[in-house]
Design a protein around this motif. Structure first.
Motif, PDB file in Angstrom:
ATOM      1  N   MET A   1       0.851  -1.169   0.000  1.00  0.00           N
ATOM      2  CA  MET A   1       0.000   0.000   0.000  1.00  0.00           C
ATOM      3  C   MET A   1       0.895   1.229   0.000  1.00  0.00           C
ATOM      4  SD  MET A   1      -2.952   1.137   2.760  1.00  0.00           S
ATOM      5  CE  MET A   1      -3.923  -0.308   2.530  1.00  0.00           C
ATOM      6  N   GLY A   2       0.661   2.129  -0.951  1.00  0.00           N
ATOM      7  CA  GLY A   2       1.462   3.334  -1.080  1.00  0.00           C
ATOM      8  C   GLY A   2       0.996   4.442  -0.157  1.00  0.00           C
ATOM      9  N   PHE A   3       1.751   5.532  -0.177  1.00  0.00           N
ATOM     10  CA  PHE A   3       1.443   6.670   0.675  1.00  0.00           C
ATOM     11  C   PHE A   3       0.046   7.219   0.402  1.00  0.00           C
ATOM     12  CE2 PHE A   3       1.369  11.317   1.239  1.00  0.00           C
ATOM     13  CZ  PHE A   3       1.515  11.368   2.617  1.00  0.00           C
ATOM     14  N   PHE A   4      -0.331   7.382  -0.887  1.00  0.00           N
ATOM     15  CA  PHE A   4      -1.647   7.933  -1.215  1.00  0.00           C
ATOM     16  C   PHE A   4      -2.763   6.956  -0.845  1.00  0.00           C
ATOM     17  CE2 PHE A   4       1.023  10.608  -3.912  1.00  0.00           C
ATOM     18  CZ  PHE A   4       0.587  11.864  -3.490  1.00  0.00           C
ATOM     19  N   ASP A   5      -2.494   5.658  -0.970  1.00  0.00           N
ATOM     20  CA  ASP A   5      -3.486   4.673  -0.532  1.00  0.00           C
ATOM     21  C   ASP A   5      -3.733   4.822   0.960  1.00  0.00           C
ATOM     22  OD1 ASP A   5      -3.742   3.592  -3.071  1.00  0.00           O
ATOM     23  OD2 ASP A   5      -2.172   2.098  -2.731  1.00  0.00           O
ATOM     24  N   PHE A   6      -2.657   4.975   1.718  1.00  0.00           N
ATOM     25  CA  PHE A   6      -2.781   5.145   3.161  1.00  0.00           C
ATOM     26  C   PHE A   6      -3.517   6.441   3.477  1.00  0.00           C
ATOM     27  CE2 PHE A   6      -1.125   7.061   7.071  1.00  0.00           C
ATOM     28  CZ  PHE A   6      -1.547   6.114   7.992  1.00  0.00           C
ATOM     29  N   LEU A   7      -3.123   7.508   2.787  1.00  0.00           N
ATOM     30  CA  LEU A   7      -3.680   8.831   3.040  1.00  0.00           C
ATOM     31  C   LEU A   7      -5.172   8.880   2.711  1.00  0.00           C
ATOM     32  CD1 LEU A   7      -2.934  11.744   3.879  1.00  0.00           C
ATOM     33  CD2 LEU A   7      -2.519  12.213   1.467  1.00  0.00           C
ATOM     34  N   PHE A   8      -5.579   8.278   1.594  1.00  0.00           N
ATOM     35  CA  PHE A   8      -6.971   8.366   1.156  1.00  0.00           C
ATOM     36  C   PHE A   8      -7.792   7.122   1.479  1.00  0.00           C
ATOM     37  CE2 PHE A   8      -4.714  11.356  -1.633  1.00  0.00           C
ATOM     38  CZ  PHE A   8      -5.381  12.510  -1.264  1.00  0.00           C
ATOM     39  N   GLY A   9      -7.229   6.169   2.186  1.00  0.00           N
ATOM     40  CA  GLY A   9      -7.997   5.031   2.651  1.00  0.00           C
ATOM     41  C   GLY A   9      -8.207   3.934   1.629  1.00  0.00           C
ATOM     42  N   ASN A  10      -7.494   3.947   0.497  1.00  0.00           N
ATOM     43  CA  ASN A  10      -7.646   2.869  -0.481  1.00  0.00           C
ATOM     44  C   ASN A  10      -7.111   1.583   0.128  1.00  0.00           C
ATOM     45  OD1 ASN A  10      -8.703   4.613  -2.368  1.00  0.00           O
ATOM     46  ND2 ASN A  10      -6.719   5.081  -3.257  1.00  0.00           N
ATOM     47  N   LYS A  11      -7.874   0.529  -0.039  1.00  0.00           N
ATOM     48  CA  LYS A  11      -7.474  -0.759   0.510  1.00  0.00           C
ATOM     49  C   LYS A  11      -7.393  -1.762  -0.624  1.00  0.00           C
ATOM     50  CE  LYS A  11      -9.410  -1.792   4.545  1.00  0.00           C
ATOM     51  NZ  LYS A  11     -10.442  -2.018   5.577  1.00  0.00           N
ATOM     52  N   GLU A  12      -6.615  -2.766  -0.397  1.00  0.00           N
ATOM     53  CA  GLU A  12      -6.483  -3.820  -1.396  1.00  0.00           C
ATOM     54  C   GLU A  12      -7.719  -4.703  -1.425  1.00  0.00           C
ATOM     55  OE1 GLU A  12      -2.904  -6.060  -1.426  1.00  0.00           O
ATOM     56  OE2 GLU A  12      -1.660  -4.309  -1.029  1.00  0.00           O
ATOM     57  N   ASP A  13      -7.861  -5.412  -2.514  1.00  0.00           N
ATOM     58  CA  ASP A  13      -8.952  -6.364  -2.700  1.00  0.00           C
ATOM     59  C   ASP A  13      -8.555  -7.677  -2.031  1.00  0.00           C
ATOM     60  OD1 ASP A  13     -10.707  -8.304  -3.601  1.00  0.00           O
ATOM     61  OD2 ASP A  13     -10.501  -7.789  -5.714  1.00  0.00           O
ATOM     62  N   PRO A  14      -9.201  -8.051  -0.926  1.00  0.00           N
ATOM     63  CA  PRO A  14      -8.834  -9.302  -0.261  1.00  0.00           C
ATOM     64  C   PRO A  14      -9.259 -10.552  -1.032  1.00  0.00           C
ATOM     65  CG  PRO A  14     -10.704  -8.313   0.837  1.00  0.00           C
ATOM     66  CD  PRO A  14     -10.244  -7.338  -0.212  1.00  0.00           C
ATOM     67  N   THR A  15     -10.066 -10.367  -2.106  1.00  0.00           N
ATOM     68  CA  THR A  15     -10.534 -11.511  -2.892  1.00  0.00           C
ATOM     69  C   THR A  15      -9.684 -11.758  -4.135  1.00  0.00           C
ATOM     70  OG1 THR A  15     -12.066 -10.259  -4.308  1.00  0.00           O
ATOM     71  CG2 THR A  15     -12.902 -10.984  -2.159  1.00  0.00           C
ATOM     72  N   LYS A  16      -8.663 -10.922  -4.357  1.00  0.00           N
ATOM     73  CA  LYS A  16      -7.908 -10.990  -5.620  1.00  0.00           C
ATOM     74  C   LYS A  16      -7.233 -12.336  -5.853  1.00  0.00           C
ATOM     75  CE  LYS A  16      -3.710  -8.534  -4.023  1.00  0.00           C
ATOM     76  NZ  LYS A  16      -3.276  -9.478  -3.124  1.00  0.00           N
ATOM     77  N   ASP A  17      -6.903 -13.061  -4.822  1.00  0.00           N
ATOM     78  CA  ASP A  17      -6.258 -14.362  -4.976  1.00  0.00           C
ATOM     79  C   ASP A  17      -7.219 -15.538  -4.826  1.00  0.00           C
ATOM     80  OD1 ASP A  17      -3.751 -13.185  -5.429  1.00  0.00           O
ATOM     81  OD2 ASP A  17      -3.357 -13.037  -3.274  1.00  0.00           O
ATOM     82  N   TRP A  18      -8.501 -15.247  -4.644  1.00  0.00           N
ATOM     83  CA  TRP A  18      -9.478 -16.327  -4.554  1.00  0.00           C
ATOM     84  C   TRP A  18      -9.601 -16.990  -5.921  1.00  0.00           C
ATOM     85  CZ3 TRP A  18     -14.339 -14.202  -1.548  1.00  0.00           C
ATOM     86  CH2 TRP A  18     -13.969 -13.857  -0.236  1.00  0.00           C
ATOM     87  N   PRO A  19      -9.799 -18.284  -5.962  1.00  0.00           N
ATOM     88  CA  PRO A  19      -9.954 -18.946  -7.265  1.00  0.00           C
ATOM     89  C   PRO A  19     -11.305 -18.607  -7.895  1.00  0.00           C
ATOM     90  CG  PRO A  19     -10.384 -20.493  -5.487  1.00  0.00           C
ATOM     91  CD  PRO A  19      -9.911 -19.213  -4.839  1.00  0.00           C
ATOM     92  N   VAL A  20     -11.350 -18.674  -9.220  1.00  0.00           N
ATOM     93  CA  VAL A  20     -12.628 -18.566  -9.917  1.00  0.00           C
ATOM     94  C   VAL A  20     -13.311 -19.914  -9.732  1.00  0.00           C
ATOM     95  CG1 VAL A  20     -13.738 -18.301 -12.160  1.00  0.00           C
ATOM     96  CG2 VAL A  20     -11.745 -16.890 -11.561  1.00  0.00           C
ATOM     97  N   THR A  21     -14.552 -19.886  -9.286  1.00  0.00           N
ATOM     98  CA  THR A  21     -15.253 -21.112  -8.930  1.00  0.00           C
ATOM     99  C   THR A  21     -16.559 -21.219  -9.704  1.00  0.00           C
ATOM    100  OG1 THR A  21     -14.369 -20.896  -6.685  1.00  0.00           O
ATOM    101  CG2 THR A  21     -16.174 -22.419  -6.973  1.00  0.00           C
ATOM    102  N   ASP A  22     -16.872 -22.415 -10.147  1.00  0.00           N
ATOM    103  CA  ASP A  22     -18.160 -22.677 -10.783  1.00  0.00           C
ATOM    104  C   ASP A  22     -19.078 -23.254  -9.709  1.00  0.00           C
ATOM    105  OD1 ASP A  22     -20.093 -22.898 -12.775  1.00  0.00           O
ATOM    106  OD2 ASP A  22     -19.475 -24.930 -13.273  1.00  0.00           O
ATOM    107  N   PHE A  23     -20.228 -22.661  -9.498  1.00  0.00           N
ATOM    108  CA  PHE A  23     -21.139 -23.135  -8.459  1.00  0.00           C
ATOM    109  C   PHE A  23     -22.574 -22.879  -8.882  1.00  0.00           C
ATOM    110  CE2 PHE A  23     -20.233 -18.721  -7.476  1.00  0.00           C
ATOM    111  CZ  PHE A  23     -21.463 -18.198  -7.123  1.00  0.00           C
ATOM    112  N   SER A  24     -23.477 -23.584  -8.258  1.00  0.00           N
ATOM    113  CA  SER A  24     -24.908 -23.338  -8.434  1.00  0.00           C
ATOM    114  C   SER A  24     -25.347 -22.401  -7.315  1.00  0.00           C
ATOM    115  CB  SER A  24     -25.702 -24.635  -8.336  1.00  0.00           C
ATOM    116  OG  SER A  24     -25.359 -25.485  -9.398  1.00  0.00           O
TER     117      SER A  24
END
Length: 171
Positions: A1-24
């Motif tokens: 997280m960079g300085f501007f992310d910290f300053l403006f509250g931008n957060k990372e996507d915690p789902t970015k490493d989740w697998p793509v899943t096929d489900f009903s």
């Protein structure tokens, strides 16, 4: 997280490493207030069994939305806990503009299935009289309470269901 992310509250996507899943898409079970493995108050990590969402958005420092466009629903988490479920049932100007967006037909314990043909009267027959109503030129919003859940039903001006939002009743 960079300085501007910290300053403006931008957060990372915690789902970015989740697998793509096929489900009903699972049924919503009223007695357990559960949607598949999820229930109101469960942690964000519990949504991983649905796989990576089509869209993840931080709306506030502690509030995020996971949109599963290919299944027609959205899960919202506040302070890391499930607080809201939305089912996209019909055309609406407020729908996320995502490729692959489909309309859902959520089923509730095999007792009720909600579709674009569900009418305002069908909702009254199922839930009783609404606790609140709002009418304008674009939509009708009727709120019902059942099993300590609020069913916020957004309908077309003609009275057909286009979106169903669920969240726990506030004490």
């Amino acid at each position: 997280m960079g300085f501007f992310d910290f300053l403006f509250g931008n957060k990372e996507d915690p789902t970015k490493d989740w697998p793509v899943t096929d489900f009903s898409t699972p049924d919503f079970v009223m007695q357990e207030q559960s949607f598949g493995r999820l229930h109101f108050g469960c942690e964000l990590a519990d949504a991983q069994h649905f796989g990576r969402p089509d869209l993840f958005v931080w709306r506030d420092n502690d509030y995020c939305e996971l949109v599963y466009a290919c299944h027609g629903f959205q899960l919202d988490f506040e302070e890391g806990r499930l607080c809201y479920i939305a089912f996209f049932i019909g055309p609406d100007s407020c729908l996320p503009n995502l490729p692959g967006m489909v309309f859902s037909q959520p089923c509730f314990e095999k007792v009720a299935q909600f579709t674009q043909k569900t009418t305002s009267q069908d909702l009254v027959d199922l839930f009783g009289e609404p606790i609140s109503e709002d009418f304008d030129s674009e939509e009708i919003v009727r709120n019902f309470v059942h099993s300590r859940l609020v069913f916020e039903c957004e309908l077309t001006p003609e009275g057909f269901l286009k979106r169903l939002n669920l969240f726990p009743e506030q004490d």
